[in-house]
Design an enzyme around this catalytic site. Structure first.
Site, PDB file in Angstrom:
ATOM      1  N   TYR A 143       0.852  -1.196   0.000  1.00  0.00           N
ATOM      2  CA  TYR A 143       0.000   0.000   0.000  1.00  0.00           C
ATOM      3  C   TYR A 143       0.890   1.249   0.000  1.00  0.00           C
ATOM      4  O   TYR A 143       0.716   2.158  -0.833  1.00  0.00           O
ATOM      5  CB  TYR A 143      -0.910  -0.003   1.232  1.00  0.00           C
ATOM      6  CG  TYR A 143      -1.594   1.317   1.481  1.00  0.00           C
ATOM      7  CD1 TYR A 143      -2.646   1.748   0.677  1.00  0.00           C
ATOM      8  CD2 TYR A 143      -1.173   2.165   2.518  1.00  0.00           C
ATOM      9  CE1 TYR A 143      -3.261   2.977   0.890  1.00  0.00           C
ATOM     10  CE2 TYR A 143      -1.792   3.389   2.744  1.00  0.00           C
ATOM     11  CZ  TYR A 143      -2.830   3.791   1.930  1.00  0.00           C
ATOM     12  OH  TYR A 143      -3.443   5.012   2.138  1.00  0.00           O
ATOM     13  N   LYS A 181     -14.803   0.119   6.684  1.00  0.00           N
ATOM     14  CA  LYS A 181     -13.406  -0.244   6.423  1.00  0.00           C
ATOM     15  C   LYS A 181     -12.911  -1.400   7.296  1.00  0.00           C
ATOM     16  O   LYS A 181     -11.802  -1.893   7.108  1.00  0.00           O
ATOM     17  CB  LYS A 181     -12.504   0.984   6.617  1.00  0.00           C
ATOM     18  CG  LYS A 181     -12.795   2.078   5.585  1.00  0.00           C
ATOM     19  CD  LYS A 181     -11.783   3.191   5.645  1.00  0.00           C
ATOM     20  CE  LYS A 181     -10.391   2.699   5.341  1.00  0.00           C
ATOM     21  NZ  LYS A 181      -9.407   3.753   5.190  1.00  0.00           N
TER      22      LYS A 181
HETATM   23  N1  LIG Z   1      -8.271   6.730   6.131  1.00  0.00           N
HETATM   24  C1  LIG Z   1      -7.013   7.060   6.342  1.00  0.00           C
HETATM   25  O1  LIG Z   1      -6.527   7.088   7.490  1.00  0.00           O
HETATM   26  C2  LIG Z   1      -6.098   7.432   5.195  1.00  0.00           C
HETATM   27  C3  LIG Z   1      -4.782   7.823   5.486  1.00  0.00           C
HETATM   28  C4  LIG Z   1      -3.940   8.161   4.435  1.00  0.00           C
HETATM   29  C5  LIG Z   1      -4.409   8.148   3.138  1.00  0.00           C
HETATM   30  N2  LIG Z   1      -5.674   7.757   2.866  1.00  0.00           N
HETATM   31  C6  LIG Z   1      -6.122   7.751   1.473  1.00  0.00           C
HETATM   32  O2  LIG Z   1      -7.362   8.424   1.372  1.00  0.00           O
HETATM   33  C7  LIG Z   1      -8.118   7.880   0.286  1.00  0.00           C
HETATM   34  C8  LIG Z   1      -9.510   7.523   0.772  1.00  0.00           C
HETATM   35  O3  LIG Z   1      -9.397   6.475   1.736  1.00  0.00           O
HETATM   36  P1  LIG Z   1     -10.572   6.085   2.722  1.00  0.00           P
HETATM   37  O4  LIG Z   1      -9.987   5.967   4.075  1.00  0.00           O
HETATM   38  O5  LIG Z   1     -11.725   6.968   2.496  1.00  0.00           O
HETATM   39  O6  LIG Z   1     -10.889   4.585   2.253  1.00  0.00           O
HETATM   40  P2  LIG Z   1     -12.220   3.963   1.614  1.00  0.00           P
HETATM   41  O7  LIG Z   1     -11.910   2.543   1.329  1.00  0.00           O
HETATM   42  O8  LIG Z   1     -13.385   4.262   2.454  1.00  0.00           O
HETATM   43  O9  LIG Z   1     -12.348   4.790   0.265  1.00  0.00           O
HETATM   44  C9  LIG Z   1     -11.755   4.424  -0.943  1.00  0.00           C
HETATM   45  C10 LIG Z   1     -12.851   4.338  -1.994  1.00  0.00           C
HETATM   46  O10 LIG Z   1     -12.262   4.028  -3.257  1.00  0.00           O
HETATM   47  C11 LIG Z   1     -13.066   3.049  -3.912  1.00  0.00           C
HETATM   48  N3  LIG Z   1     -12.199   2.376  -4.880  1.00  0.00           N
HETATM   49  C12 LIG Z   1     -11.111   1.607  -4.621  1.00  0.00           C
HETATM   50  N4  LIG Z   1     -10.553   1.170  -5.763  1.00  0.00           N
HETATM   51  C13 LIG Z   1     -11.316   1.673  -6.777  1.00  0.00           C
HETATM   52  C14 LIG Z   1     -11.276   1.566  -8.196  1.00  0.00           C
HETATM   53  N5  LIG Z   1     -10.328   0.843  -8.819  1.00  0.00           N
HETATM   54  N6  LIG Z   1     -12.214   2.204  -8.930  1.00  0.00           N
HETATM   55  C15 LIG Z   1     -13.179   2.949  -8.316  1.00  0.00           C
HETATM   56  N7  LIG Z   1     -13.280   3.083  -6.983  1.00  0.00           N
HETATM   57  C16 LIG Z   1     -12.353   2.448  -6.217  1.00  0.00           C
HETATM   58  C17 LIG Z   1     -13.621   2.179  -2.792  1.00  0.00           C
HETATM   59  O11 LIG Z   1     -14.798   1.492  -3.124  1.00  0.00           O
HETATM   60  C18 LIG Z   1     -13.847   3.217  -1.687  1.00  0.00           C
HETATM   61  O12 LIG Z   1     -15.171   3.734  -1.741  1.00  0.00           O
HETATM   62  C19 LIG Z   1      -7.310   6.681  -0.223  1.00  0.00           C
HETATM   63  O13 LIG Z   1      -6.577   7.084  -1.348  1.00  0.00           O
HETATM   64  C20 LIG Z   1      -6.388   6.370   0.919  1.00  0.00           C
HETATM   65  O14 LIG Z   1      -5.208   5.733   0.484  1.00  0.00           O
HETATM   66  C21 LIG Z   1      -6.547   7.400   3.867  1.00  0.00           C
END
Ligand SMILES: NC(=O)c1ccc[n+]([C@@H]2O[C@H](COP(=O)([O-])OP(=O)(O)OC[C@H]3O[C@@H](n4cnc5c(N)ncnc54)[C@H](O)[C@@H]3O)[C@@H](O)[C@H]2O)c1
Length: 311
Positions: A143, A181
């Site tokens: 990741y 999640k």
């Molecule tokens: N939550 C955290 O603490 C955190 C920290 C650092 C970075 N991030 C980044 O923030 C972003 C959002 O993460 P989140 O926590 O909301 O997670 P999440 O899993 O709730 O959201 C990600 C969304 O992307 C969608 N998705 C994944 N692959 C896809 C694809 N190929 N096509 C279309 N949709 C797709 C999923 O269905 C999901 O709804 C991500 O890029 C994640 O890496 C999150």
């Protein structure tokens, strides 16, 4: 601020994407398109929002963006990713996250849209604290590697092409709409759920792992700030402070009126980040953004939502 701008959120049915959509609508931005394949998020998370153009699509499919070319988006918020740091299929992780980004980046270049994308503090691994944007990246899992690759593609595009890109390296985000999640949700959500089930919260020995927890409302605000900024580059999005898992349990005990003691167990992972803490100087100087919620305030605000979420 032009509120009639056409905005696209990838991964907009996920945790951060749905909170961002809510924040944008509250600020008067109503022309929102969301694309999500629902691999992790779900339409339920954006149910209350009106006039959303919701598209179910896997954005690793470049053909989708050919079809999208007739739409005119001014800003793209790219949130879609597989966020499971323990995911065992490295190839699938890299394919999903990097190909998605490549497609979004190409689409932004061709359509002239501004691109704001989610990077992660995972890129710093167990590097020096506080983590600075220019320090050596030490990814501990696929990741984190995928986010390093994305940041490299973004930096190259900023240097070589006339395109506005802002990467936001979120630290550990918590807040409403993260329950889907599961084991990838924040420790705050996981520990609160255990306490609500009247069980002792289980954490790795001896609860001294520290995190820069950032409330999702602050993260949404950082995205809006990035949209309004003329700058380019990659910025840490954290509070600049840390809190241990032991302290999180204390705060949750105060909120839930309980007195659970942590149940410590051995950490089975050898690719675990023990400490995260953002250096927030660049974000505050260049993006003019700072977090507003302390950990206590954020958890209190979140608690009102936790009560409503399914446990
Ligand atoms: N939550 C955290 O603490 C955190 C920290 C650092 C970075 N991030 C980044 O923030 C972003 C959002 O993460 P989140 O926590 O909301 O997670 P999440 O899993 O709730 O959201 C990600 C969304 O992307 C969608 N998705 C994944 N692959 C896809 C694809 N190929 N096509 C279309 N949709 C797709 C999923 O269905 C999901 O709804 C991500 O890029 C994640 O890496 C999150």
């Amino acid at each position: 601020m032009n509120h009639s701008q056409q905005l696209l959120i990838t991964g907009g049915a996920g945790f951060i994407g749905s909170n961002l959509a809510i924040a944008l609508q509250k600020r008067g931005y109503h022309n929102l398109t969301i694309v999500d394949n629902f691999s992790s998020g779900a339409p339920d998370l954006i149910r209350g929002l009106k006039n959303i153009n919701l598209i179910r699509e896997d954005i690793t499919n470049s053909g989708f963006f050919d079809k999208l070319k007739k739409e005119r988006f001014e800003v793209i918020f790219h949130q879609a990713a597989n966020t499971d740091t323990t995911y065992s299929n490295d190839k699938a992780m890299i394919f999903n996250n990097v190909e998605s980004f490549r497609n979004v980046l190409n689409f932004a270049i061709v359509s002239g849209a501004k691109l704001i994308y989610a990077s992660s503090a995972a890129v710093y691994g167990n590097g020096p604290i506080p983590m600075k944007e220019h320090q050596k990246l030490l990814p501990l899992n696929s990741y984190a590697s995928s986010k390093c690759m994305i940041d490299k593609l973004a930096k190259d595009a900023i240097r070589e092409r006339n395109i506005s890109i802002i990467g936001l390296r979120y630290f550990n985000v918590y807040g409403p709409k993260e329950a889907h999640k599961g084991k990838s949700s924040s420790m705050i959500w996981q520990l609160s759920r255990t306490i609500k089930e009247k069980k002792s919260p289980r954490i790795f020995k001896y609860g001294l792992q520290a995190r820069d927890f950032i409330y999702v409302k602050d993260v949404a605000e950082a995205n809006i700030r990035a949209m309004e900024s003329k700058e380019r580059g990659i910025f840490n999005i954290g509070t600049g402070t840390t809190v241990t898992f032991n302290r999180i349990i204390e705060i949750l005990n105060e909120i839930f009126g309980t007195s659970f003691q942590p149940d410590y167990f051995d950490n089975p992972y050898n690719f675990y980040q023990n400490h995260t803490q953002a250096d927030t100087n660049l974000a505050s100087k260049i993006l003019k953004w700072k977090s507003r919620f302390s950990i206590e305030e954020g958890i209190k605000d979140y608690f009102n939502s936790i009560k409503k979420e399914t446990l």
